[in-house]
Scaffold this motif. Structure first.
Motif, PDB file in Angstrom:
ATOM      1  N   ASN A  73       0.816  -1.347   0.024  1.00 36.62           N
ATOM      2  CA  ASN A  73       0.064   0.018  -0.071  1.00 36.62           C
ATOM      3  C   ASN A  73       0.871   1.342   0.138  1.00 36.62           C
ATOM      4  N   LYS A  74       2.226   1.204  -0.042  1.00 36.78           N
ATOM      5  CA  LYS A  74       3.060   2.333  -0.314  1.00 36.78           C
ATOM      6  C   LYS A  74       3.011   2.686  -2.153  1.00 36.78           C
ATOM      7  N   LEU A  75       3.558   3.940  -2.429  1.00 34.11           N
ATOM      8  CA  LEU A  75       3.416   4.462  -3.730  1.00 34.11           C
ATOM      9  C   LEU A  75       4.898   4.131  -4.251  1.00 34.11           C
ATOM     10  N   ALA A  76       4.878   3.761  -5.615  1.00 32.31           N
ATOM     11  CA  ALA A  76       6.333   3.946  -6.162  1.00 32.31           C
ATOM     12  C   ALA A  76       5.981   4.881  -7.452  1.00 32.31           C
ATOM     13  N   ARG A  77       7.425   5.377  -7.553  1.00 28.20           N
ATOM     14  CA  ARG A  77       7.173   6.546  -8.495  1.00 28.20           C
ATOM     15  C   ARG A  77       7.902   6.005 -10.023  1.00 28.20           C
ATOM     16  N   ILE A  78       7.121   6.504 -10.960  1.00 26.62           N
ATOM     17  CA  ILE A  78       7.509   5.816 -12.440  1.00 26.62           C
ATOM     18  C   ILE A  78       8.467   6.801 -13.058  1.00 26.62           C
ATOM     19  N   PRO A  79       9.743   6.669 -13.171  1.00 29.25           N
ATOM     20  CA  PRO A  79      10.494   7.702 -13.888  1.00 29.25           C
ATOM     21  C   PRO A  79      10.111   8.156 -15.249  1.00 29.25           C
ATOM     22  N   ILE A  80      10.760   9.128 -15.660  1.00 29.40           N
ATOM     23  CA  ILE A  80      10.223   9.928 -16.830  1.00 29.40           C
ATOM     24  C   ILE A  80       8.881  10.563 -16.707  1.00 29.40           C
ATOM     25  N   TRP A  81       7.657   9.653 -16.342  1.00 23.81           N
ATOM     26  CA  TRP A  81       6.264  10.272 -16.378  1.00 23.81           C
ATOM     27  C   TRP A  81       5.906  10.902 -14.842  1.00 23.81           C
ATOM     28  N   ASP A  82       6.919  10.511 -13.772  1.00 23.83           N
ATOM     29  CA  ASP A  82       6.655  11.033 -12.604  1.00 23.83           C
ATOM     30  C   ASP A  82       5.414  10.863 -12.128  1.00 23.83           C
ATOM     31  N   LEU A  83       4.884   9.483 -12.390  1.00 27.06           N
ATOM     32  CA  LEU A  83       3.579   9.139 -11.720  1.00 27.06           C
ATOM     33  C   LEU A  83       3.678   8.293 -10.639  1.00 27.06           C
ATOM     34  N   GLU A  84       2.742   8.398  -9.630  1.00 27.42           N
ATOM     35  CA  GLU A  84       2.766   7.808  -8.451  1.00 27.42           C
ATOM     36  C   GLU A  84       1.795   6.573  -8.613  1.00 27.42           C
ATOM     37  N   VAL A  85       2.148   5.199  -8.421  1.00 32.05           N
ATOM     38  CA  VAL A  85       1.189   4.086  -8.475  1.00 32.05           C
ATOM     39  C   VAL A  85       1.232   3.125  -7.161  1.00 32.05           C
ATOM     40  N   PRO A  86       0.093   2.697  -6.749  1.00 32.73           N
ATOM     41  CA  PRO A  86       0.228   1.915  -5.701  1.00 32.73           C
ATOM     42  C   PRO A  86       0.943   0.532  -5.624  1.00 32.73           C
ATOM     43  N   ILE A  87       1.510  -0.138  -4.521  1.00 33.58           N
ATOM     44  CA  ILE A  87       2.020  -1.297  -4.653  1.00 33.58           C
ATOM     45  C   ILE A  87       1.224  -2.136  -3.838  1.00 33.58           C
TER      46      ILE A  87
END
Ligand SMILES: [Zn+2]
Length: 340
Positions: A16-30
């Motif tokens: 339930n933490k968030l991961a940050r996607i490089p380039i697009w700078d989006l946060e997605v749930p784990i």
């Protein structure tokens, strides 16, 4: 989302933490999810995107996530993929994105791996999933009933019953019946240009809505007077699955409004036997039985006679594209037609 297998102790602390996607700078749930394979890659971590592969699509549906459509029907990327990559083909973008990741130091190592990828059977072109609205015929709700038909029906040979039962077991969606191709049976529908009401013609006739005028003057919903005809065609099995009706000359041997279970048809209705190949049990036989159930609440055939294939010396199916078939004329010349 990013998923790991619920049994994978390495990642429990990220739940339930968030991961940050490089380039697009989006946060997605784990999330912990059983679809992740702990042995996948090295990490056992899976990135689930809208249309990466069938697993992605399944997880997206299951978690009720809203998919992003980043590929246009012509195979290029759109603005959702990011301004820099918009308009590029997948292969072009993949190369540039790799370079961009290198530039910001996000690539740890590079090596060649083999992985599964959907391709076209004939052209071997790489395929991508593109979500499009289509018409579906319900089937998921009727699997139980069809299993009963499968149990009761006589199969020749008996072991081929299992082919249909296995297919019924795997059904996880309704049947998409529209295709965006040129040649095929037209879908007889029009849509009101004002309110988008669907117009279904009454009676039995062959319609070509892409060029024929709508069968009514006014929309029953808004009284609108302009309509646009459907341009899609049916999946080929929409036709094939009613071949039993054709044999029985339904509905041309009676008025359309007459109850189909009249005396004549009661006597002749169920066809005795469906002879066919084993490769199309999941299509021809399955859809014929589904249509029979939906239209008349009864099985279309008493028996199915399922034939196998003559295969090549390596056990593969013979096909023109593989070039592994035998020229029958040469065999006939040498051994005669009866022997073949
Ligand atoms: Zn209307």
């Amino acid at each position: 989302v990013v998923i790991y297998h619920p049994s994978d102790e390495r990642y429990k602390k990220y739940e339930n933490k968030l991961a940050r996607i490089p380039i697009w700078d989006l946060e997605v749930p784990i999330l912990a999810h059983p679809s992740a394979d702990p042995d996948f890659g090295k990490s056992g971590i899976m990135m689930i995107c809208s249309f990466g592969d069938i697993t992605d699509i399944r997880v997206f549906r299951e978690l009720n996530l809203k998919p992003k459509y980043i590929i246009n029907p012509d195979g290029t990327l759109n603005d959702l993929a990011g301004k820099k990559y918009s308009g590029l083909t997948i292969d072009e973008a993949r190369k540039i994105i790799t370079d961009d990741l290198k530039e910001i130091g996000k690539i740890r190592s590079e090596k060649i791996v083999s992985h599964r990828f959907p391709t076209s059977e004939r052209s071997h072109a790489k395929l991508e999933f593109i979500g499009m609205p289509e018409l579906y015929l319900k089937q998921e709700n009727f699997v139980k009933k069809l299993k009963k038909y499968a149990d009761k029906m006589e199969f020749l040979p008996e072991k081929s019953r299992q082919i249909w039962l296995d297919w019924l077991e795997k059904i996880s969606m309704d049947w998409p019946i529209t295709r965006r191709r040129y040649y095929g049976t037209e879908v007889p529908l029009w849509y009101c240009n004002e309110c988008n009401e669907t117009i279904v013609p009454k009676g039995v006739s062959y319609y070509q809505p892409w060029k024929d005028p709508a069968p009514i003057d006014n929309c029953p919903n808004c009284s609108g007077t302009s309509f646009k005809g459907e341009t899609r065609i049916f999946d080929t099995w929409m036709d094939s699955s009613i071949s039993a009706y054709y044999i029985l000359k339904y509905p041309h041997n009676q008025s359309v409004d007459e109850d189909f279970t009249n005396d004549l048809l009661d006597r002749d209705f169920i066809c005795d036997i469906r002879p066919q190949g084993k490769d199309i049990v999941r299509t021809w036989l399955h859809y014929s039985m589904l249509r029979g159930y939906l239209h008349f609440n009864q099985p279309m055939f008493n028996k199915a006679w399922i034939s196998g294939h003559v295969v090549s010396e390596t056990g593969e199916k013979m096909s023109k594209s593989k070039g592994n078939s035998i020229d029958p004329m040469k065999i006939i010349e040498k051994y005669g037609g009866d022997a073949l």
